[in-house]
Design an enzyme around this catalytic site. Structure first.
Site, PDB file in Angstrom:
ATOM      1  N   ASP A   4      15.746  27.278  20.720  1.00 22.02           N
ATOM      2  CA  ASP A   4      15.946  26.952  22.123  1.00 22.02           C
ATOM      3  C   ASP A   4      16.401  25.501  22.194  1.00 22.02           C
ATOM      4  OD1 ASP A   4      15.998  27.104  24.879  1.00 22.02           O
ATOM      5  OD2 ASP A   4      14.018  28.034  25.033  1.00 22.02           O
ATOM      6  N   TRP A   5      16.922  25.098  23.332  1.00 16.43           N
ATOM      7  CA  TRP A   5      17.558  23.792  23.490  1.00 16.43           C
ATOM      8  C   TRP A   5      16.493  22.685  23.392  1.00 16.43           C
ATOM      9  CZ3 TRP A   5      20.411  27.545  23.019  1.00 16.43           C
ATOM     10  CH2 TRP A   5      21.792  27.542  23.231  1.00 16.43           C
TER      11      TRP A   5
END
Length: 745
Positions: A293-294
């Protein structure tokens, strides 16, 4: 109505939505041809072997090209205004960009959120997309065909923009009714979540667009998620959250899996070799790639645990002081800490999904059928609305005097905030900033999508006298309520990414407003537009409650159609509504400042939601699977077949006066060793008055099992099985003999 894919818009009500045809020993063994992301229509030449081609192409890459494929950077937009020099000039901005290799026919990766439509947080000026209803609304339909249609909308609109990776497939189980992101997910049940997520993934990937499944795993609370350690018994994890992912991955074959931000049992998900290596890639044989995920890649060592790609590298630089798959990973490779075999495996997995789904074989960017997509959004809203309570006030009479109060009903319908928020055609009706602390505070807004329930009601009931009050205070609303035959209070909650709710009450004094209006007008009904269950201290004083969730760009019209009887409500709750937090496994969450390490012990194990209520003997406010109709149904002639699994046949009869859809649910109610409650399967059946239909539901064997000592085990002997209309309303109960067995994966 027409759909957006070959059969995606047909939304058949029959078809055993939830059962698995082959979910036992060999279900996770993907063939080399077509596994890991390939769908029935993923490219021009589906006969190509993606494994062989990935090996061939990877062998021709330079090390610089290999490392470039392992890092995704964010494009410039409202949330990240800086242009990254690694994104070539003229490339439309999106949530993630990974450069391609033109000389070998490897396309660049362009990534966008999310599962409710193609998002655009300032990336592409003027670009709007179909805003679908919340994931909980989709799951309330109990309709896998509709989930496929919704996925097809997303895939078609992503491809039309040149986006070839959609960060969809949001499917974490709703363990906590305060989780801000539950609206984006699907349910508290592994079968329902896995089955619907799989169909959404297939719908996206049929357009040659890669879909993820996310967030792997236990992203069940949002507050302090970067520093949260989710503690759970590993066997219970396999029976619940991981089983949901396993079903979705087996059936949907997503090209990528996104790791969650949080830790699981002490290790960050992106660095968790037990999850990524032992379970996902080894036990399940997953051949696609794992992305972060970012901002979810804390170190380069994540590569050793099974992470294949760092995404949102600029956020990693802020959180962890380095783009961890940039120079640190290169240095580890130069020092021999990252082997060439592992580096090649990371690259091959990315290439394999590109070739399996067919993003390298695009010949055009077709224009989407926005009218058909609007129809899908409308149908999800219609089938997702749940009639919780009705003392005869609904459907509305056409010549009534009606008071519409509160909830911004004159403007539109709410949407959840965060990375899944879609900019609808024409833009938002309004955006009301809320703010707060932490990384996600800038995303915390009340978004209103321009589909006004007030205007839709006026259109649907031209003979009615409708008066609107904004619901600012009870003192202003009461005169309006007293003048009406029926008072409709619209109540909203702003929920979303990065924040858990403090409790289950309605904000901004809305509980007091509803109680006051109900005191002034005995014919009061409430329309809830929330991303989670809410408590209802006013329930006994109102005559109807409608749960509309976040209903998308056609939500106002869908609500009006259900209120007026143009549509017979058919939604069923995919999440239990507790009477209060004291009924949940964790009435109190840790109170820590942003950035402080937090541990949450999921002591309920696999007994999530309705299973927890069955285990503890508590009665919820509204049960999983509950939903009322304007007609009535009966179940007759239950026939069970045992052996290695359970197959149930039952006749569903519409005994009322209206055409409607019912959702018979098959539950395991007991084994030779224990009392329990587990959803084994379901079907959605649409029937005319007096019509009947025989439906067959076959259970996935894992739902009859316990996971122990590395295998699934079904106890031999008599099992109690029930067919019901909800988890607490079981209409027919019978015993069936199972032979008992152990099987792997």
């Amino acid at each position: 109505m027409t759909g957006s894919g070959d059969d995606a818009g047909r939304w058949s009500a029959r078809g055993g939505g939830g059962q698995s045809s082959k979910s036992g020993d060999d279900a996770g063994r993907w063939s080399a041809r077509g596994g890991g992301g390939q769908s029935s229509k993923s490219g021009d030449d589906a006969g190509d072997d993606p494994d062989a081609r990935a090996h061939e192409v990877e062998a021709q890459l330079t090390d610089d090209e290999r490392f470039a494929l392992l890092v995704g950077v964010m494009g410039a937009g409202d949330m990240w205004p800086l242009h990254d020099e690694r994104i070539p000039a003229g490339v439309p901005m999106s949530a993630g960009y990974v450069p391609g290799i033109d000389r070998l026919g490897v396309p660049s990766l362009r990534m966008s959120d999310a599962g409710l439509g193609v998002t655009n947080p300032g990336f592409r000026p003027g670009d709007t997309a179909t805003a679908l209803p919340a994931g909980l609304a989709l799951a309330s339909s109990f309709n896998p065909q509709l989930a496929h249609a919704a996925g097809s909308v997303i895939g078609a609109e992503a491809r039309s923009r040149g986006i070839n990776v959609q960060l969809a497939g949001s499917m974490n189980l709703a363990r906590d009714p305060r989780c801000g992101r539950n609206f984006e997910y699907l349910s508290e049940d592994p079968l329902l979540s896995g089955a619907l997520a799989a169909e959404q993934i297939l719908g996206i990937q049929q357009h040659g667009v890669i879909s993820t499944a996310k967030h792997f795993s236990l992203n069940s609370n949002e507050t302090n998620r970067h520093w949260l350690d989710a503690l759970i018994d590993p066997d219970a994890h396999r029976e619940s959250d991981l089983l949901a992912f396993q079903i979705a991955i087996e059936r949907g074959r997503p090209g990528a899996v996104m790791a969650a931000y949080n830790k699981v049992n002490g290790e960050y998900c992106a660095a968790n070799s037990a999850l990524l290596g032992d379970v996902l890639k080894t036990a399940w044989g997953y051949r696609g790639w794992v992305m972060s995920d970012w901002g979810g890649t804390p170190s380069w060592e994540c590569a050793l645990a099974g992470l294949d790609q760092e995404c949102g590298a600029q956020i990693d630089a802020l959180l962890w002081q380095a783009e961890t798959f940039g120079e640190p990973l290169r240095a580890a490779f130069a020092d021999g800490l990252l082997t060439r075999d592992r580096l090649s495996d990371m690259v091959r997995r990315i290439l394999r999904s590109m070739f399996a789904v067919g993003i390298d074989r695009w010949s055009d960017l077709p224009s989407p059928d926005t009218n058909a997509h609007n129809d899908v959004a409308a149908e999800v809203a219609r089938q997702g609305i749940v009639l919780l309570h009705n003392r005869g006030v609904l459907p509305l009479k056409p010549d009534s005097r009606i008071a519409v109060i509160g909830g911004y009903a004159h403007r539109g319908v709410p949407a959840g905030y965060g990375s899944s928020t879609v900019l609808p055609p024409g833009g938002y009706a309004d955006v009301i900033p809320i703010g707060g602390s932490g990384l996600e505070a800038g995303m915390r807004n009340l978004y209103l999508t321009p589909s006004s329930p007030l205007e839709a009601l006026r259109k649907a009931l031209p003979q009615a006298q409708i008066e609107f009050d904004p619901g600012i205070s009870p003192a202003e609303a009461l005169p309006v309520a007293r003048r009406a035959d029926v008072a409709i209070v619209f109540a909203v909650r702003a929920e979303g990414e990065g924040f858990d709710g403090a409790d289950l009450s309605l904000p901004w004094g809305q509980d007091a407003l509803i109680a006051a209006v109900a005191g002034a007008n005995p014919n009061t009904l409430v329309v809830l537009q929330t991303g989670n269950p809410v408590t209802m201290p006013w329930l006994e004083s109102v005559n109807a409650v409608l749960q509309a969730w976040y209903p998308g760009q056609e939500g106002g019209s869908a609500i009006a159609e259900v209120l007026t009887g143009q549509v017979n409500p058919s939604g069923r709750l995919p999440i239990t509504f507790p009477a209060g937090l004291d009924q949940t496994p964790r009435p109190h969450l840790p109170d820590v400042p942003p950035g402080a390490p937090t541990s949450i012990h999921y002591s309920e194990g696999a007994d999530i939601g309705y299973r927890w209520f069955a285990r503890t003997g508590q009665i919820p406010l509204f049960a999983f699977g509950h939903g009322l109709s304007y007609t009535s149904f009966e179940y007759r002639d239950l026939d069970l077949t045992g052996g290695e699994t359970v197959t149930a046949e039952v006749t569903v009869v519409n005994t009322g006066q209206r055409t409607g859809a019912d959702v018979p649910q098959l539950y395991l109610a007991g084994t030779p060793n224990e009392k329990c409650l587990r959803l084994l399967g379901f079907a959605r059946v649409e029937l005319e008055p007096g019509q009947s239909r025989r439906v067959s539901i076959e259970s996935d064997p894992r739902l009859l099992s316990r996971y122990r000592e590395g295998s699934w085990r079904i106890a031999p002997g008599r099992h109690l099985v029930a067919v019901g209309v909800s988890a607490t309303d079981l209409k027919m109960v019978a015993e069936v003999e199972l032979t008992g067995r152990a099987f792997g994966h």
